[in-house]
Design a protein around this motif. Sequence first.
Motif, PDB file in Angstrom:
ATOM      1  N   LEU A   8     -14.125  24.613 -32.733  1.00 42.12           N
ATOM      2  CA  LEU A   8     -13.836  25.485 -31.597  1.00 42.12           C
ATOM      3  C   LEU A   8     -15.091  25.845 -30.811  1.00 42.12           C
ATOM      4  N   ILE A   9     -14.911  26.014 -29.504  1.00 35.16           N
ATOM      5  CA  ILE A   9     -15.931  26.609 -28.633  1.00 35.16           C
ATOM      6  C   ILE A   9     -15.358  27.935 -28.165  1.00 35.16           C
ATOM      7  N   ALA A  10     -16.132  28.999 -28.289  1.00 35.70           N
ATOM      8  CA  ALA A  10     -15.568  30.313 -27.968  1.00 35.70           C
ATOM      9  C   ALA A  10     -16.618  31.269 -27.445  1.00 35.70           C
ATOM     10  N   TRP A  11     -16.133  32.294 -26.767  1.00 31.92           N
ATOM     11  CA  TRP A  11     -16.985  33.433 -26.420  1.00 31.92           C
ATOM     12  C   TRP A  11     -17.335  34.182 -27.705  1.00 31.92           C
ATOM     13  N   ALA A  12     -18.503  34.773 -27.724  1.00 34.14           N
ATOM     14  CA  ALA A  12     -18.899  35.585 -28.873  1.00 34.14           C
ATOM     15  C   ALA A  12     -17.862  36.676 -29.097  1.00 34.14           C
ATOM     16  N   GLY A  13     -17.401  36.807 -30.340  1.00 31.79           N
ATOM     17  CA  GLY A  13     -16.422  37.827 -30.664  1.00 31.79           C
ATOM     18  C   GLY A  13     -14.998  37.336 -30.739  1.00 31.79           C
ATOM     19  N   TYR A  14     -14.766  36.054 -30.407  1.00 31.89           N
ATOM     20  CA  TYR A  14     -13.407  35.514 -30.436  1.00 31.89           C
ATOM     21  C   TYR A  14     -13.060  34.842 -31.759  1.00 31.89           C
ATOM     22  N   VAL A  15     -14.064  34.344 -32.479  1.00 34.60           N
ATOM     23  CA  VAL A  15     -13.820  33.622 -33.730  1.00 34.60           C
ATOM     24  C   VAL A  15     -14.676  34.274 -34.817  1.00 34.60           C
ATOM     25  N   GLU A  16     -14.175  35.366 -35.378  1.00 35.34           N
ATOM     26  CA  GLU A  16     -14.963  36.142 -36.335  1.00 35.34           C
ATOM     27  C   GLU A  16     -14.492  35.889 -37.769  1.00 35.34           C
ATOM     28  N   ASP A  17     -15.450  35.541 -38.636  1.00 36.39           N
ATOM     29  CA  ASP A  17     -15.129  35.204 -40.030  1.00 36.39           C
ATOM     30  C   ASP A  17     -15.768  36.157 -41.031  1.00 36.39           C
ATOM     31  N   GLY A  18     -16.249  37.311 -40.567  1.00 36.38           N
ATOM     32  CA  GLY A  18     -16.859  38.280 -41.457  1.00 36.38           C
ATOM     33  C   GLY A  18     -18.360  38.141 -41.589  1.00 36.38           C
ATOM     34  N   SER A  19     -18.935  37.090 -41.029  1.00 35.23           N
ATOM     35  CA  SER A  19     -20.374  36.884 -41.166  1.00 35.23           C
ATOM     36  C   SER A  19     -21.176  37.838 -40.275  1.00 35.23           C
ATOM     37  N   ASN A  20     -20.620  38.255 -39.145  1.00 35.17           N
ATOM     38  CA  ASN A  20     -21.285  39.233 -38.283  1.00 35.17           C
ATOM     39  C   ASN A  20     -21.017  40.651 -38.753  1.00 35.17           C
ATOM     40  N   ASP A  21     -19.796  40.877 -39.241  1.00 32.07           N
ATOM     41  CA  ASP A  21     -19.392  42.181 -39.762  1.00 32.07           C
ATOM     42  C   ASP A  21     -18.313  41.921 -40.811  1.00 32.07           C
ATOM     43  N   PRO A  22     -18.566  42.303 -42.065  1.00 34.19           N
ATOM     44  CA  PRO A  22     -17.600  42.038 -43.136  1.00 34.19           C
ATOM     45  C   PRO A  22     -16.209  42.601 -42.862  1.00 34.19           C
ATOM     46  N   LYS A  23     -16.123  43.611 -42.013  1.00 37.16           N
ATOM     47  CA  LYS A  23     -14.838  44.228 -41.698  1.00 37.16           C
ATOM     48  C   LYS A  23     -14.093  43.486 -40.589  1.00 37.16           C
ATOM     49  N   VAL A  24     -14.770  42.540 -39.976  1.00 36.09           N
ATOM     50  CA  VAL A  24     -14.178  41.832 -38.830  1.00 36.09           C
ATOM     51  C   VAL A  24     -13.996  40.364 -39.195  1.00 36.09           C
ATOM     52  N   ASP A  25     -12.786  39.998 -39.569  1.00 40.02           N
ATOM     53  CA  ASP A  25     -12.532  38.648 -40.061  1.00 40.02           C
ATOM     54  C   ASP A  25     -11.061  38.286 -39.901  1.00 40.02           C
ATOM     55  N   TRP A  26     -10.773  37.413 -38.959  1.00 39.26           N
ATOM     56  CA  TRP A  26      -9.410  36.893 -38.837  1.00 39.26           C
ATOM     57  C   TRP A  26      -9.407  35.366 -39.025  1.00 39.26           C
ATOM     58  N   VAL A  27     -10.561  34.824 -39.399  1.00 42.60           N
ATOM     59  CA  VAL A  27     -10.669  33.391 -39.645  1.00 42.60           C
ATOM     60  C   VAL A  27     -10.293  33.030 -41.085  1.00 42.60           C
ATOM     61  N   SER A  28     -10.734  33.845 -42.037  1.00 39.12           N
ATOM     62  CA  SER A  28     -10.514  33.509 -43.451  1.00 39.12           C
ATOM     63  C   SER A  28      -9.040  33.349 -43.796  1.00 39.12           C
ATOM     64  N   ASP A  29      -8.202  34.279 -43.323  1.00 36.33           N
ATOM     65  CA  ASP A  29      -6.767  34.180 -43.608  1.00 36.33           C
ATOM     66  C   ASP A  29      -6.154  32.952 -42.931  1.00 36.33           C
ATOM     67  N   PHE A  30      -6.649  32.627 -41.739  1.00 32.03           N
ATOM     68  CA  PHE A  30      -6.174  31.420 -41.057  1.00 32.03           C
ATOM     69  C   PHE A  30      -6.468  30.183 -41.905  1.00 32.03           C
ATOM     70  N   GLU A  31      -7.673  30.120 -42.434  1.00 29.19           N
ATOM     71  CA  GLU A  31      -8.061  28.977 -43.249  1.00 29.19           C
ATOM     72  C   GLU A  31      -7.209  28.879 -44.509  1.00 29.19           C
ATOM     73  N   LYS A  32      -6.941  30.032 -45.121  1.00 30.31           N
ATOM     74  CA  LYS A  32      -6.130  30.042 -46.348  1.00 30.31           C
ATOM     75  C   LYS A  32      -4.693  29.601 -46.068  1.00 30.31           C
ATOM     76  N   GLN A  33      -4.139  30.068 -44.945  1.00 28.97           N
ATOM     77  CA  GLN A  33      -2.735  29.802 -44.663  1.00 28.97           C
ATOM     78  C   GLN A  33      -2.482  28.395 -44.130  1.00 28.97           C
TER      79      GLN A  33
END
Length: 399
Positions: free
Chosen positions: A56-81
Motif C-alpha cells: 500500500l501507498i498511503a498518507w501518514a496515519g492511514y495504515v497504522e500497525d501499532g509501531s507508531n503508537d501501540p494503542k493505534v493499530d487496525w492493521v494487525s487484526d486485518f492481517e489475522k482475519q
Amino acid sequence: MRLTRSIRAAVAAALLLAATACGSSGGGGGSASTGLNPPDLKAPTKLGKPEGQVNLIAWAGYVEDGSNDPKVDWVSDFEKQTGCQVRSKVAASSDEMVKLMKTGEYDAVSASGDASLRLIASGDAAPVNTDLVPNYKDVFPDLKMQPWNSVKGTAYGIPHGRGANLLMYNTAKVKPAPTSWSAVFDGASAYKGHVTAYDSPIYIADAALYLKATKPELKIKDPYALDQKQFDAAVDLLKQQNKNVGEYWSDYLKEVSAFKSGDSVIGTTWQVIANLAASEGAKVKAFVPKEGSTGWSDTWMVSAKAKHPTCAYKWLDWIVSPKVNAQVAEYFGEAPANAKACEQTSDKSFCATYHAGDTAYWKRIAFWNTPIEQCLDGRTDVKCVPYAKWVQAWTEIKG
C-alpha cells in the motif's frame, strides 16, 4: 492525532492523456463525467484466494500497525482475519503517490483528488467493482461517483474520508471577526507578516474560489477548471498575497506553534489543527467563509498492475468498515466515509464536529480535483491550465 499530509511542490507527474467531450465536474451523486477517456481496463467480477500480502501507498496515519503508537493499530487484526500481510509506504505528497504507482510495485493507494484523475488517465488505477466491497453500501451517498473518483459512471475507488480547508483566526488579534476569504486576500495587508497559507500548488484553487465569488466577470465555474485568463488572475492574487504571508505551512505542528506564538494570526487550516491549537491554549476559531472552501476527499484506488488484487480488495473493504473507518478518522482528523462509523467513534461528538453527515455543509466544499487541459467545467471552446503548470506557477508565486 494525525501525523500530516505534507504537500511539497514537486515536478508534476506525466501529463494526462488527451480526452474528448468535457463533462460537468459539479457535486452531487450519479454518473460523474470528467472529459477523460481512460484506457479500457476492466474491474474484476470476482475475487480469488488471498495472495498473502498487500503493498500500500498511503498518507501518514492511514495504515497504522501499532509501531507508531501501540494503542493505534487496525492493521494487525486485518492481517489475522485475511492472511494478507500489509507492507505500506508513507507518501509525502500526491506527486509522490503518482510516481510510486507508476512502478507497479504497489497494489493500492489512498489518493486525494489532486492525484486521482492522473492515475485514472494514465491507466495506473483500475476501475473498482464496488459489489466486491460490501461496506461500500454504507458510504455516504454524496461521496460516491464523484468527479474525482469516477469517470462516466465507472467507479475508480472507495471513498475513505474527507475534510475542509477552513479559515482560522486569532480571536484576540483579528477584529472584527472575519466572514470572508478577503481577510487573507484583498485585506491581507492588515495582518502583514502574520498571514499563513497552505504550501501546495493546489492552493491556487483557493484563490480561484475567492475570485469566483468576487470577480464574476472572470466567469469561473470550477476552481480546478481555469482557462489562461482565469488562471493568471488567481496567480496574480496569490502573488499579491505573498507580500503579506509570514509562512507557508505543510506541517500541521508548525501551524499550531505559529498560532500559539502569535507569528500567525490568520490563514487556511484544517479542523484537526484548529482543535489542537485551541486545546493548547491558542485563542482561535475556524470556519467555512461565505464564499465556501476547498477540501479533500481521499479514495482508495487499486493499481491496474496489482500483484495482490484480492488482498487489495480485502483492504478496501476493511478500511471503510464502520469500526476501522472510525478509528482512522479520529486518529487522522477527518470525517469518516462510512455513515455507520459515527456509531463507533470514541468521541461521541466527533461526527458532529467534523460534519460527517452534514450534506449541506459539504455542498459548500469544492473538493480537490486534478486540473487538466480538457476543462472540467464542460467548456470545449478553450483549453484549461493543466496541473504541471500549476506546479510551475506555485514556485513563481512563492518567489
